[in-house]
Design a protein around this motif. Sequence first.
Motif, mmCIF file in Angstrom:
data_model
loop_
_atom_site.group_PDB
_atom_site.id
_atom_site.type_symbol
_atom_site.label_atom_id
_atom_site.label_comp_id
_atom_site.label_asym_id
_atom_site.label_seq_id
_atom_site.Cartn_x
_atom_site.Cartn_y
_atom_site.Cartn_z
ATOM 1 N N THR A 58 -0.014 19.526 10.222
ATOM 2 C CA THR A 58 0.685 19.206 8.969
ATOM 3 C C THR A 58 0.069 17.949 8.356
ATOM 4 O O THR A 58 -0.755 17.279 8.998
ATOM 5 N N THR A 61 0.684 15.063 10.669
ATOM 6 C CA THR A 61 -0.231 15.069 11.815
ATOM 7 C C THR A 61 -1.611 14.573 11.377
ATOM 8 O O THR A 61 -2.300 13.875 12.131
ATOM 9 N N LEU A 348 9.032 24.724 10.198
ATOM 10 C CA LEU A 348 7.581 24.565 9.980
ATOM 11 C C LEU A 348 6.962 25.809 9.368
ATOM 12 O O LEU A 348 6.003 25.719 8.607
ATOM 13 N N GLY A 353 8.071 21.271 7.792
ATOM 14 C CA GLY A 353 8.387 20.487 8.980
ATOM 15 C C GLY A 353 9.149 19.233 8.597
ATOM 16 O O GLY A 353 9.601 19.075 7.459
ATOM 17 N N HIS A 354 9.258 18.329 9.544
ATOM 18 C CA HIS A 354 10.029 17.105 9.289
ATOM 19 C C HIS A 354 9.350 16.275 8.205
ATOM 20 O O HIS A 354 8.123 16.177 8.173
ATOM 21 N N MET A 359 8.451 11.345 10.695
ATOM 22 C CA MET A 359 7.260 11.503 11.544
ATOM 23 C C MET A 359 6.520 10.179 11.681
ATOM 24 O O MET A 359 5.767 9.966 12.630
ATOM 25 N N PHE A 363 5.047 9.390 15.221
ATOM 26 C CA PHE A 363 3.588 9.327 15.389
ATOM 27 C C PHE A 363 3.081 7.903 15.607
ATOM 28 O O PHE A 363 2.052 7.699 16.268
HETATM 29 N N1 ADE Z 1 7.174 18.719 14.042
HETATM 30 C C1 ADE Z 1 8.182 18.857 13.189
HETATM 31 N N2 ADE Z 1 7.827 18.479 11.943
HETATM 32 C C2 ADE Z 1 6.531 18.087 12.006
HETATM 33 C C3 ADE Z 1 5.618 17.592 11.053
HETATM 34 N N3 ADE Z 1 5.949 17.418 9.787
HETATM 35 N N4 ADE Z 1 4.377 17.307 11.502
HETATM 36 C C4 ADE Z 1 4.057 17.484 12.789
HETATM 37 N N5 ADE Z 1 4.871 17.932 13.730
HETATM 38 C C5 ADE Z 1 6.115 18.238 13.351
#
Ligand code: ADE
Length: 425
Positions: A58, A61, A348, A353-354, A359, A363
Amino acid sequence: MALKRGHYDVKNLRLAKEGKRRILWADHDMPVLAAVRERFAKAKPLAGRRMSACLHVTAETANLCRTLAAGGADLVLCASNPLSTQDDVAASLVADFGIRTYAIKGEDPRTTYYRHLEAACRHRPSVTMDDGADLVNALHGKLAAFAGDLVGSMEETTTGVIRLRAMAAAGVLKFPVIAVNDAATKHLFDNRYGTGQSTIDGIIRATDLLLAGKTVVVAGYGDCGRGVSGRAHGAGANVVITEVDPIRALEAAMDGFRVMPMRQAAKIGDLFITVTGDIHVIDDEHFVLMKDGAIVCNSGHFDCELNLPALAKRARKVRCGVRGGVDEYVLAGGKRIFVLAQGRLVNLACAEGHPASVMDMSFATQALTTEYVLGNAGKLSNTVHAVPAEVEDWVATRKLASMGMRIDALTAEQSKYLHSFEMGT
Ligand code: ADE
């Protein structure tokens, strides 16, 4: 920065321009991770270290990958789910940021997914980062030959940590693992607010359902279930919780939700969401009890929470893609059940995703823990460890500051009071 062909596998590099825009947009909401990146770029704490990450590909990420690369890591990224990859982001990671990425949305879960995982293992990493423990599993099984240089690993999910603790208990874990999921800076926010909002987002994008007045059954009242039920309630739904843990069930009841077994809930739900981490939480016996038009989805890590093979066997007809991400199962008598995202993570697969802001903490915790694992190579035992308290404190303090909030500090008198037993009550 151009990568050689064969050093990546993404859908289409021409998507990179849009991917880069989305990565930079997410970056605005990831100030803590950006601060880590800035320090990493100067200090290079990961210089020359080979790293493999198996994560949802994403925009968020991508910003983690940029941070690890800024710290000097030689990184390979593969998808942790066949449906969660954002193809434009994957393209930009390759074309703009020179990150070897193996991920295509909709990749075959039996062939391409594992080919991509294998590419990450063949990198012979010193550290790995997992979202569901697939890399660690592979490096303990068929691909163990590539695990020789490993000094440690990080795990992002509740599901993965459960698996890894079972491996540690059985004495088969070959290297130390840090349970990033269990850090307060991760699960209290990512699991609750991230899963809560993005699950509802995925359901609405897939179906355009009005939640107000609907009966929404949430299976599981862990951090994720709490988040999902709170958001559904906020949108006007009548929320029902199913649980197997009496303490969590009590908590749900005292939070104001109805609690009942799935057999009872199956008859009244308009929408079902599983977030348990367990198998066949909605089983054949439940599908037969559901109302015509019931919508069923999963936001737990693996796609086994819904017994879809049983539903497919029972169905007279399956119409795939009646709307993007929605499959219609028609049972005997014409009853229809709609399944979202093939039972995979709806947040997702049907949304993004979030959100980046949450994140950011997960992260930043991951990046700082990577530095910790490499800095403590050979010193950690082959079991599951907690994220160091200093990492959590730093991330929480930075996040508060980025939100413009300050907090009080203990006075000397208060500190003395908390640390003594002589002072009166
Ligand atoms: N898991 C849940 N949401 C996510 C995101 N936006 N990026 C990476 N991993 C996730």
